[in-house]
Design an enzyme around this catalytic site. Sequence first.
Site, PDB file in Angstrom:
ATOM      1  N   GLN A  14       0.825  -1.212   0.000  1.00  0.00           N
ATOM      2  CA  GLN A  14       0.000   0.000   0.000  1.00  0.00           C
ATOM      3  C   GLN A  14       0.860   1.263   0.000  1.00  0.00           C
ATOM      4  OE1 GLN A  14      -3.842  -0.751   1.860  1.00  0.00           O
ATOM      5  NE2 GLN A  14      -3.814   1.284   2.753  1.00  0.00           N
ATOM      6  N   CYS A  53      -4.708  -5.996  -2.642  1.00  0.00           N
ATOM      7  CA  CYS A  53      -3.576  -6.851  -2.286  1.00  0.00           C
ATOM      8  C   CYS A  53      -3.494  -8.145  -3.091  1.00  0.00           C
ATOM      9  CB  CYS A  53      -3.618  -7.188  -0.794  1.00  0.00           C
ATOM     10  SG  CYS A  53      -3.378  -5.753   0.280  1.00  0.00           S
ATOM     11  N   HIS A 103       0.059 -13.051   0.396  1.00  0.00           N
ATOM     12  CA  HIS A 103      -1.397 -13.204   0.447  1.00  0.00           C
ATOM     13  C   HIS A 103      -1.905 -14.162  -0.629  1.00  0.00           C
ATOM     14  CE1 HIS A 103      -5.238 -10.921   1.903  1.00  0.00           C
ATOM     15  NE2 HIS A 103      -5.371 -12.236   1.953  1.00  0.00           N
ATOM     16  N   ASP A 292       2.608  -3.337  -3.964  1.00  0.00           N
ATOM     17  CA  ASP A 292       1.498  -4.009  -4.643  1.00  0.00           C
ATOM     18  C   ASP A 292       0.463  -3.020  -5.164  1.00  0.00           C
ATOM     19  OD1 ASP A 292       0.704  -3.337  -2.063  1.00  0.00           O
ATOM     20  OD2 ASP A 292      -0.278  -5.244  -1.630  1.00  0.00           O
ATOM     21  N   HIS A 293       0.234  -1.924  -4.458  1.00  0.00           N
ATOM     22  CA  HIS A 293      -0.709  -0.871  -4.849  1.00  0.00           C
ATOM     23  C   HIS A 293      -0.441   0.318  -3.951  1.00  0.00           C
ATOM     24  CE1 HIS A 293      -2.901  -1.837  -1.209  1.00  0.00           C
ATOM     25  NE2 HIS A 293      -2.889  -3.113  -1.577  1.00  0.00           N
TER      26      HIS A 293
END
Length: 504
Positions: A14, A53, A103, A292-293
């Site tokens: 994030q 995620c 994840h 990831d983002h």
Amino acid sequence: MPSTPNILILMADQLTGALFPDGPVASLHTPNLARLAERSARFANCYTPSPLCVPGRAAFMSGQLPSRSGVYDNAAEFSASVPTYAHYLRRAGYYTALSGKMHFVGPDQLHGFEARLTTDIYPADFGWTPDYRKPGERIDWWYHNMGSVTGAGVAEITNQLEFDDEVAFHGEAELLRLARGNDPRPWCLTVSFTHPHDPYVARRRYWDLYEHCDILEPRVPARPFEAQDPHSQRLLLANDHARYEITDENVRAARRAYFANVSYVDDMIGRLLGVLERTGMAANTLVLFCADHGDMLGERGLWFKMSFYEGSSRVPLMVAGPGIEARRHDVPVSTLDVAPTLARIAGMNDAEIAPWTDGESLHELLAGGERTTGVRMEYAAEGSYAPLVSIRKGRYKYNHCELDAPQLFDLESDPDELTNLADDPSHAGIAAGFLHQVRSDWDMARFDAEVRDSQARRWVVYDALRQGRHTPWDFEPARRSFDRFMRNHMDLNVVEERARFPRR
């Protein structure tokens, strides 16, 4: 670059690329990432394939968009038959290991990694499955809510900090083990942290770094609910925004804790890079840093991810190592490109990679070449009622959902995405071209149907597996002790010699 460098992948969770226009912005206290940036190829416009995620990480590992892999949301199974960069490298003779978060959902908790050093911080089952059959329904026990913002502040230990402390410890230990040279293979170690992901809670020593920070206020003020675009309205509902009063102080505290946790991650990364330097492995190790983002961080009143706006969808990407020219690249790229790039290092050519990936190898760009293709993104998870897709090409970004009016932004003249040009007559040709590409690249009706079918099947399976004896898929790391340190089936002289580095 050398054909068989060691590879260290450092991943944050994030972390918005808006803070990394050319390495970390000056307002961040990130000395280790700043030093890494000085020797890196820095991709100023890198995007996640999906701003959430699980789909973002599965796409990062496989090079496949969610519509191809079926990893649509945070409870979608990542099939064991999908090749990942860990598979490519392992086939080429690399040792592959993971410390930290990836994840994975489903019974395969390795996806090509030979070793996994920690458990994951989030569950591996289907319990977080959205349901398009019930648009607008909040699943309160796992959906984000604005309590992460109102509860921002300081703590010495949290669930997240405990996890990342362990991730860094095992990452360091693994690098020291590899430095001893007892395994002759080249290696790829992925160390993946869960920070600066919310909740926005940081240790005091990092919090104090940002007492006088000049970026605690969002650039774009919060907008009334009625003034938000339809997808942003859906996200606000999913985040239960109406139940919370978000004050200016809440916003500043949440952003301060987020920046503090970026500094915490920087410290952990410094420890890992320090091991490379002290052991002499840095000279032959490619270091790749990414996320990831991103996180909206209160811009326009939005938080977390799940959006194609820049704060959520743009991520940092820096690559350093032997043969890599340190320079800034402005062309749009994607973390989809990581898997084919590493596959090329593993000896596969583009023709071999193409059937399995939606990304493009970064080798040509790193060698000074050009790229004219655009970057694609998808979102079909919590807070959406139907799939959304996006294309970033050149200076423009185009967002499409069958439920909504399109969005077209000129990111050069309007970096905050304040003016939607989709209905502007002077941009009609550009909008039409993007819509044509959407219709060419996606069958939106089929995409929607496949997402709904996947969700419905998973709701049945999850409910069934909760009945009777529960067998979790969550990864449990094995802690081998019978051949560590000294045991009586081992020669003490050999143990001591093999464990020492340097040996003489």
